[in-house]
Design a protein around this motif. Structure first.
Motif, PDB file in Angstrom:
ATOM      1  N   ALA A  58       0.832  -1.193   0.000  1.00  0.00           N
ATOM      2  CA  ALA A  58       0.000   0.000   0.000  1.00  0.00           C
ATOM      3  C   ALA A  58       0.868   1.245   0.000  1.00  0.00           C
ATOM      4  CB  ALA A  58      -0.897   0.011   1.238  1.00  0.00           C
ATOM      5  N   PHE A  59       0.365   2.279  -0.690  1.00  0.00           N
ATOM      6  CA  PHE A  59       0.938   3.612  -0.576  1.00  0.00           C
ATOM      7  C   PHE A  59      -0.024   4.433   0.259  1.00  0.00           C
ATOM      8  CE2 PHE A  59       0.721   8.048  -1.864  1.00  0.00           C
ATOM      9  CZ  PHE A  59       2.019   8.457  -1.582  1.00  0.00           C
ATOM     10  N   SER A  60       0.488   5.071   1.303  1.00  0.00           N
ATOM     11  CA  SER A  60      -0.334   5.934   2.140  1.00  0.00           C
ATOM     12  C   SER A  60       0.157   7.368   2.002  1.00  0.00           C
ATOM     13  CB  SER A  60      -0.246   5.496   3.601  1.00  0.00           C
ATOM     14  OG  SER A  60      -0.863   6.463   4.433  1.00  0.00           O
ATOM     15  N   SER A  61      -0.781   8.286   1.826  1.00  0.00           N
ATOM     16  CA  SER A  61      -0.417   9.693   1.664  1.00  0.00           C
ATOM     17  C   SER A  61       0.106  10.285   2.963  1.00  0.00           C
ATOM     18  CB  SER A  61      -1.628  10.484   1.176  1.00  0.00           C
ATOM     19  OG  SER A  61      -2.720  10.298   2.069  1.00  0.00           O
ATOM     20  N   SER A  62      -0.114   9.605   4.085  1.00  0.00           N
ATOM     21  CA  SER A  62       0.440  10.067   5.361  1.00  0.00           C
ATOM     22  C   SER A  62       1.088   8.905   6.106  1.00  0.00           C
ATOM     23  CB  SER A  62      -0.631  10.732   6.221  1.00  0.00           C
ATOM     24  OG  SER A  62      -1.876  10.131   6.039  1.00  0.00           O
ATOM     25  N   ALA A  63       1.933   9.237   7.076  1.00  0.00           N
ATOM     26  CA  ALA A  63       2.698   8.226   7.810  1.00  0.00           C
ATOM     27  C   ALA A  63       1.772   7.188   8.444  1.00  0.00           C
ATOM     28  CB  ALA A  63       3.539   8.902   8.887  1.00  0.00           C
ATOM     29  N   ILE A  64       2.218   5.940   8.473  1.00  0.00           N
ATOM     30  CA  ILE A  64       1.468   4.860   9.116  1.00  0.00           C
ATOM     31  C   ILE A  64       1.601   5.052  10.626  1.00  0.00           C
ATOM     32  CG2 ILE A  64       1.255   2.363   9.373  1.00  0.00           C
ATOM     33  CD1 ILE A  64       0.758   3.020   6.517  1.00  0.00           C
ATOM     34  N   ARG A  65       0.481   5.174  11.321  1.00  0.00           N
ATOM     35  CA  ARG A  65       0.528   5.454  12.755  1.00  0.00           C
ATOM     36  C   ARG A  65      -0.708   4.886  13.435  1.00  0.00           C
ATOM     37  NH1 ARG A  65      -1.540  10.067  10.196  1.00  0.00           N
ATOM     38  NH2 ARG A  65      -3.418  10.897  11.201  1.00  0.00           N
ATOM     39  N   CYS A  66      -0.679   4.864  14.757  1.00  0.00           N
ATOM     40  CA  CYS A  66      -1.834   4.499  15.565  1.00  0.00           C
ATOM     41  C   CYS A  66      -2.869   5.610  15.454  1.00  0.00           C
ATOM     42  CB  CYS A  66      -1.404   4.349  17.025  1.00  0.00           C
ATOM     43  SG  CYS A  66      -1.696   2.712  17.663  1.00  0.00           S
ATOM     44  N   SER A  67      -4.145   5.244  15.338  1.00  0.00           N
ATOM     45  CA  SER A  67      -5.176   6.266  15.165  1.00  0.00           C
ATOM     46  C   SER A  67      -6.501   5.767  15.717  1.00  0.00           C
ATOM     47  CB  SER A  67      -5.337   6.598  13.683  1.00  0.00           C
ATOM     48  OG  SER A  67      -5.733   5.432  12.970  1.00  0.00           O
ATOM     49  N   SER A  68      -7.350   6.711  16.112  1.00  0.00           N
ATOM     50  CA  SER A  68      -8.672   6.309  16.609  1.00  0.00           C
ATOM     51  C   SER A  68      -9.660   6.128  15.452  1.00  0.00           C
ATOM     52  CB  SER A  68      -9.201   7.348  17.590  1.00  0.00           C
ATOM     53  OG  SER A  68      -9.181   8.615  16.984  1.00  0.00           O
ATOM     54  N   GLY A  69      -9.374   6.762  14.317  1.00  0.00           N
ATOM     55  CA  GLY A  69     -10.248   6.629  13.159  1.00  0.00           C
ATOM     56  C   GLY A  69      -9.419   6.513  11.896  1.00  0.00           C
ATOM     57  N   PHE A  70     -10.102   6.432  10.776  1.00  0.00           N
ATOM     58  CA  PHE A  70      -9.390   6.349   9.498  1.00  0.00           C
ATOM     59  C   PHE A  70      -8.772   7.704   9.157  1.00  0.00           C
ATOM     60  CE2 PHE A  70     -11.902   2.542   9.065  1.00  0.00           C
ATOM     61  CZ  PHE A  70     -11.077   1.700   8.325  1.00  0.00           C
ATOM     62  N   TYR A  71      -7.639   7.685   8.487  1.00  0.00           N
ATOM     63  CA  TYR A  71      -6.969   8.908   8.031  1.00  0.00           C
ATOM     64  C   TYR A  71      -6.408   8.662   6.644  1.00  0.00           C
ATOM     65  CZ  TYR A  71      -2.755   6.397   9.493  1.00  0.00           C
ATOM     66  OH  TYR A  71      -1.777   5.457   9.641  1.00  0.00           O
ATOM     67  N   GLY A  72      -5.892   9.727   6.028  1.00  0.00           N
ATOM     68  CA  GLY A  72      -5.323   9.608   4.690  1.00  0.00           C
ATOM     69  C   GLY A  72      -6.146  10.376   3.679  1.00  0.00           C
ATOM     70  N   THR A  73      -5.704  10.303   2.424  1.00  0.00           N
ATOM     71  CA  THR A  73      -6.380  11.012   1.344  1.00  0.00           C
ATOM     72  C   THR A  73      -6.593  10.075   0.161  1.00  0.00           C
ATOM     73  OG1 THR A  73      -4.378  11.669   0.156  1.00  0.00           O
ATOM     74  CG2 THR A  73      -5.065  13.083   1.995  1.00  0.00           C
ATOM     75  N   GLY A  74      -7.259  10.585  -0.849  1.00  0.00           N
ATOM     76  CA  GLY A  74      -7.535   9.817  -2.059  1.00  0.00           C
ATOM     77  C   GLY A  74      -6.305   9.475  -2.874  1.00  0.00           C
ATOM     78  N   GLU A  75      -5.131   9.974  -2.451  1.00  0.00           N
ATOM     79  CA  GLU A  75      -3.890   9.561  -3.122  1.00  0.00           C
ATOM     80  C   GLU A  75      -3.456   8.163  -2.678  1.00  0.00           C
ATOM     81  OE1 GLU A  75      -1.536  13.687  -4.058  1.00  0.00           O
ATOM     82  OE2 GLU A  75      -1.333  12.886  -2.042  1.00  0.00           O
ATOM     83  N   THR A  76      -4.014   7.689  -1.568  1.00  0.00           N
ATOM     84  CA  THR A  76      -3.685   6.357  -1.052  1.00  0.00           C
ATOM     85  C   THR A  76      -4.118   5.296  -2.065  1.00  0.00           C
ATOM     86  OG1 THR A  76      -3.972   7.176   1.201  1.00  0.00           O
ATOM     87  CG2 THR A  76      -4.080   4.787   0.903  1.00  0.00           C
ATOM     88  N   PHE A  77      -3.322   4.237  -2.223  1.00  0.00           N
ATOM     89  CA  PHE A  77      -3.714   3.135  -3.109  1.00  0.00           C
ATOM     90  C   PHE A  77      -3.094   1.816  -2.655  1.00  0.00           C
ATOM     91  CE2 PHE A  77       0.036   5.051  -5.260  1.00  0.00           C
ATOM     92  CZ  PHE A  77       0.841   3.941  -5.482  1.00  0.00           C
TER      93      PHE A  77
END
Length: 155
Positions: A58-77
């Motif tokens: 996977a490519f994530s538009s933001s750093a992989i981290r612990c989170s309470s909800g979903f994050y990222g943008t439509g650039e993710t694939f």
């Protein structure tokens, strides 16, 4: 990595990437992967090879981290090499890009199915068709065992 270049956001194609985390070097731990990640706004590339020698990730538009909800943008694939590169982009149907806690990392979702998930010790994972990316199953099996995993970030 070179094969993925043309699929990355244009501002990233000339950037230098470096290995932030590797199961070979750093052991199998999702917590360690989170600690190794870059700055929150910095993109990340997750590369996985399963025990059947299939490569995907996977490519994530933001750093992989612990989170309470979903994050990222439509650039993710999501992507797989089977044997040629296939890229699964955002469908626009939901915003379930990336979510992580200590026991589970998820990329893509919808109706309880995840495009890619990994367990807390990074030994097991799975891939299902999901609404976020309308992807094929990335691994030959819907559940797989991880042989190697790498997290790449910008230098």
């Amino acid at each position: 990595l070179p094969q993925l270049g043309p699929h990355l956001p244009p501002q990233l194609t000339q950037q230098l990437w470096h290995l932030q985390y590797s199961t070979r070097r750093d052991g199998f731990s999702l917590r360690t992967l989170y600690r190794s990640g870059g700055q929150p706004g910095s993109p990340a590339l997750l590369l996985i090879r399963d025990t059947e020698a299939q490569a995907f990730g996977a490519f994530s538009s933001s750093a992989i981290r612990c989170s309470s909800g979903f994050y990222g943008t439509g650039e993710t694939f999501l992507f797989s090499f089977s044997p040629e590169l296939k890229v699964f982009r955002w469908t626009g149907r939901n915003n379930f890009f990336v979510k992580g806690d200590v026991n589970l990392l998820m990329v893509g979702g919808g109706r309880g199915r995840f495009g890619l998930w990994l367990d807390g010790d990074l030994h097991r994972g799975g891939s299902h068709r999901c609404e976020t990316f309308d992807n094929e199953t990335l691994s030959p099996r819907e559940e797989f065992c991880v042989q190697d995993l790498e997290l790449w970030g910008l230098a």
